[in-house]
Design a protein around this motif. Sequence first.
Motif, PDB file in Angstrom:
ATOM      1  N   UNK A  76       0.782  -0.730   0.464  1.00 56.54           N
ATOM      2  CA  UNK A  76      -0.139   0.122   0.068  1.00 56.54           C
ATOM      3  C   UNK A  76       1.192   1.716  -0.328  1.00 56.54           C
ATOM      4  N   UNK A  77       2.310   1.168   0.923  1.00 58.05           N
ATOM      5  CA  UNK A  77       3.062   2.431   1.032  1.00 58.05           C
ATOM      6  C   UNK A  77       2.795   2.298  -0.411  1.00 58.05           C
ATOM      7  N   UNK A  78       3.954   1.583  -1.148  1.00 54.41           N
ATOM      8  CA  UNK A  78       4.427   1.792  -2.577  1.00 54.41           C
ATOM      9  C   UNK A  78       3.378   1.714  -3.574  1.00 54.41           C
ATOM     10  N   UNK A  79       2.818   2.217  -3.603  1.00 53.44           N
ATOM     11  CA  UNK A  79       1.421   1.418  -4.304  1.00 53.44           C
ATOM     12  C   UNK A  79       0.770   3.510  -3.893  1.00 53.44           C
ATOM     13  N   UNK A  80       0.851   4.034  -3.133  1.00 54.58           N
ATOM     14  CA  UNK A  80       0.816   5.393  -2.453  1.00 54.58           C
ATOM     15  C   UNK A  80       2.370   6.504  -3.199  1.00 54.58           C
ATOM     16  N   UNK A  81       2.856   5.890  -2.828  1.00 57.86           N
ATOM     17  CA  UNK A  81       3.998   6.694  -3.657  1.00 57.86           C
ATOM     18  C   UNK A  81       4.556   6.971  -5.519  1.00 57.86           C
ATOM     19  N   UNK A  82       3.901   5.277  -5.944  1.00 58.16           N
ATOM     20  CA  UNK A  82       4.248   5.268  -7.323  1.00 58.16           C
ATOM     21  C   UNK A  82       2.764   5.896  -7.613  1.00 58.16           C
ATOM     22  N   UNK A  83       1.856   5.985  -6.992  1.00 57.19           N
ATOM     23  CA  UNK A  83       0.292   6.977  -7.814  1.00 57.19           C
ATOM     24  C   UNK A  83       0.467   8.323  -7.769  1.00 57.19           C
ATOM     25  N   UNK A  96      -6.058   8.511  -4.542  1.00 53.81           N
ATOM     26  CA  UNK A  96      -6.213   7.224  -5.601  1.00 53.81           C
ATOM     27  C   UNK A  96      -5.346   6.208  -4.166  1.00 53.81           C
ATOM     28  N   UNK A  97      -4.248   6.496  -4.221  1.00 49.97           N
ATOM     29  CA  UNK A  97      -3.197   6.150  -3.586  1.00 49.97           C
ATOM     30  C   UNK A  97      -4.040   5.513  -2.232  1.00 49.97           C
ATOM     31  N   UNK A  98      -4.075   6.276  -1.511  1.00 49.79           N
ATOM     32  CA  UNK A  98      -4.651   6.042   0.324  1.00 49.79           C
ATOM     33  C   UNK A  98      -5.756   4.967  -0.215  1.00 49.79           C
ATOM     34  N   UNK A  99      -6.691   5.349  -1.121  1.00 49.89           N
ATOM     35  CA  UNK A  99      -7.764   4.525  -1.329  1.00 49.89           C
ATOM     36  C   UNK A  99      -7.625   3.579  -1.002  1.00 49.89           C
ATOM     37  N   UNK A 100      -6.263   3.043  -2.256  1.00 44.93           N
ATOM     38  CA  UNK A 100      -6.054   1.280  -2.237  1.00 44.93           C
ATOM     39  C   UNK A 100      -4.607   0.933  -1.416  1.00 44.93           C
ATOM     40  N   UNK A 101      -3.859   1.934  -0.743  1.00 44.11           N
ATOM     41  CA  UNK A 101      -3.484   1.408   0.680  1.00 44.11           C
ATOM     42  C   UNK A 101      -4.888   0.968   1.986  1.00 44.11           C
TER      43      UNK A 101
END
Length: 130
Positions: A76-83, A96-101
């Motif tokens: 989730x953290x990686x997804x937030x950073x990449x998004x 969007x990143x926070x939602x996926x996290x």
Amino acid sequence: MRERNLPKSVCIICGQEKPGIEVKEDNVIRAIRWFKRNVTKNEQGNKLVVCRDCYLKYSTLRSKYESRQKLYIALGILFVIFSVMVSTNKLVGLGMGIFVFVLLYLISFLNYIPALNLPKNPEAKTKNEK
């Protein structure tokens, strides 16, 4: 023999009425009890434990749950950073990143195994502390 006012001790692994180590009453357990009390009207009020026979299986399941939860949080953290890095609108990317996290964090509870209510013993010291 058990008195009428005392709740039954039910093992969370095998589901049988047995004595054992008590499960910690955390937010997830409280939420489940609230749901059963208010929505399904089927709260039994049992004392949740892990019996001696199921402890090895419990410890394996608990360690799997903890490692998967750490993995989901890291993803989730990686997804937030990449998004945020990839998005042209940084605010939308962050949202969007926070939602996926949060979604990944909630998915980690699909295999939830509660912690045990073990007393902390300050007298128990390691060999290095003696």
